[in-house]
Every structure is written in structure tokens, then in C-alpha cells.
Design a protein around this motif. Structure first.
Motif, short mmCIF file in Angstrom:
data_model
loop_
_atom_site.label_atom_id
_atom_site.label_comp_id
_atom_site.label_asym_id
_atom_site.label_seq_id
_atom_site.Cartn_x
_atom_site.Cartn_y
_atom_site.Cartn_z
N ILE A 57 0.82 -1.20 0.00
CA ILE A 57 0.00 0.00 0.00
C ILE A 57 0.85 1.25 0.00
N ASN A 58 2.15 1.06 0.16
CA ASN A 58 3.03 2.21 0.24
C ASN A 58 4.34 1.90 -0.47
N LYS A 59 4.35 2.04 -1.75
CA LYS A 59 5.50 1.65 -2.55
C LYS A 59 6.72 2.53 -2.33
N GLU A 60 6.53 3.75 -1.85
CA GLU A 60 7.65 4.65 -1.64
C GLU A 60 8.40 4.36 -0.34
N GLY A 61 7.88 3.50 0.49
CA GLY A 61 8.56 3.13 1.72
C GLY A 61 8.27 4.04 2.90
N ASP A 62 7.38 5.02 2.73
CA ASP A 62 7.02 5.88 3.85
C ASP A 62 6.19 5.06 4.84
N SER A 63 6.03 5.60 6.02
CA SER A 63 5.21 4.92 7.01
C SER A 63 3.95 5.72 7.26
N THR A 72 -7.84 9.64 8.40
CA THR A 72 -8.16 9.65 6.97
C THR A 72 -8.81 8.36 6.47
N VAL A 73 -8.31 7.21 6.87
CA VAL A 73 -8.81 5.95 6.34
C VAL A 73 -9.96 5.40 7.18
N LEU A 74 -9.82 5.43 8.47
CA LEU A 74 -10.81 4.82 9.36
C LEU A 74 -12.23 5.35 9.15
N PRO A 75 -12.44 6.66 9.05
CA PRO A 75 -13.83 7.14 8.85
C PRO A 75 -14.47 6.59 7.58
N ALA A 97 -7.36 -0.21 0.30
CA ALA A 97 -6.04 0.08 -0.29
C ALA A 97 -6.08 1.39 -1.05
N GLY A 98 -7.19 1.66 -1.74
CA GLY A 98 -7.34 2.93 -2.45
C GLY A 98 -7.33 4.13 -1.53
N PHE A 99 -7.90 3.97 -0.34
CA PHE A 99 -7.90 5.08 0.63
C PHE A 99 -6.47 5.40 1.05
N PHE A 100 -5.62 4.37 1.20
CA PHE A 100 -4.23 4.59 1.56
C PHE A 100 -3.49 5.31 0.44
#
Length: 103
Positions: A57-63, A72-75, A97-100
Motif C-alpha cells: 500500500i506504500n510503494k515509496e517506503g514511507d510509514s 483519513t482511512v478509518l472514517p 487500499a485505495g484510501f491509503f
């Protein structure tokens, strides 16, 4: 231990301590949206991360911080589950995954 193993241990601990014996056999893989909504709010973010953990879900490696996921995602996931309480939370894997990706 792998990340998924650590997540499953943490999640199992949260589920067992917060829901008692009623949901002891429930994992995010077979959890309905209603069961997700009935959990303590502190357990929501780990469940969401579990659902999408097989995908990158995070290809750039950020956390992602728990605060960011909660804000942002939970609601959006809660809204999906309120509209579809009998569906399994894993049925929304692509949407979550799209929300992420929009973060």
C-alpha cells in the motif's frame, strides 16, 4: 518474526482482551463489518492494516502513523461498514487500499 505475524499477535491480543470469548475465533480474515464496528475503537486501525497488509500500500517506503490512519482511512471504512454490516471487511480490501493511496 514477520510484520504480519507481529500484527496478528497484537490484533489477537486486542480482540481477546476487548471482546472476551464472544469474538475469540474471529480474525480480520473472517470478520463481518458489524463485528468490526462492535470492536473497541482502539482495535480498528490494526484490523484495517491487517486487511491490506498482503498488498503493497506504500510503494515509496514511507510509514503511516496511527493518527493519520485514524483521521483519513478509518472514517471511510466505518462508513462502508455501516452501509454493509453483513459483508466481510475483507470484501472491501481494494477500496481500503485505495484510501491509503489517496493519503
Amino acid at each position: 518474526m514477520t510484520y504480519k505475524a507481529l500484527c496478528s499477535i497484537a490484533l489477537a491480543s486486542l480482540i481477546l482482551s476487548s471482546a472476551g470469548g464472544a469474538y475469540a475465533a474471529t480474525t480480520p480474515d473472517n470478520m463481518t463489518c458489524q463485528q468490526f464496528l462492535d470492536m473497541t475503537p482502539e482495535a480498528h486501525s490494526p484490523v484495517i492494516l491487517w486487511v491490506v497488509s498482503d498488498d503493497t500500500i506504500n510503494k515509496e517506503g514511507d510509514s503511516f502513523s496511527k493518527t493519520t490512519v485514524d483521521a483519513t482511512v478509518l472514517p471511510k471504512v466505518v462508513e462502508l461498514c455501516k452501509k454493509n454490516p453483513t459483508k466481510k471487511i475483507t470484501s472491501f480490501k481494494q477500496e481500503i487500499a485505495g484510501f491509503f493511496k489517496k493519503m
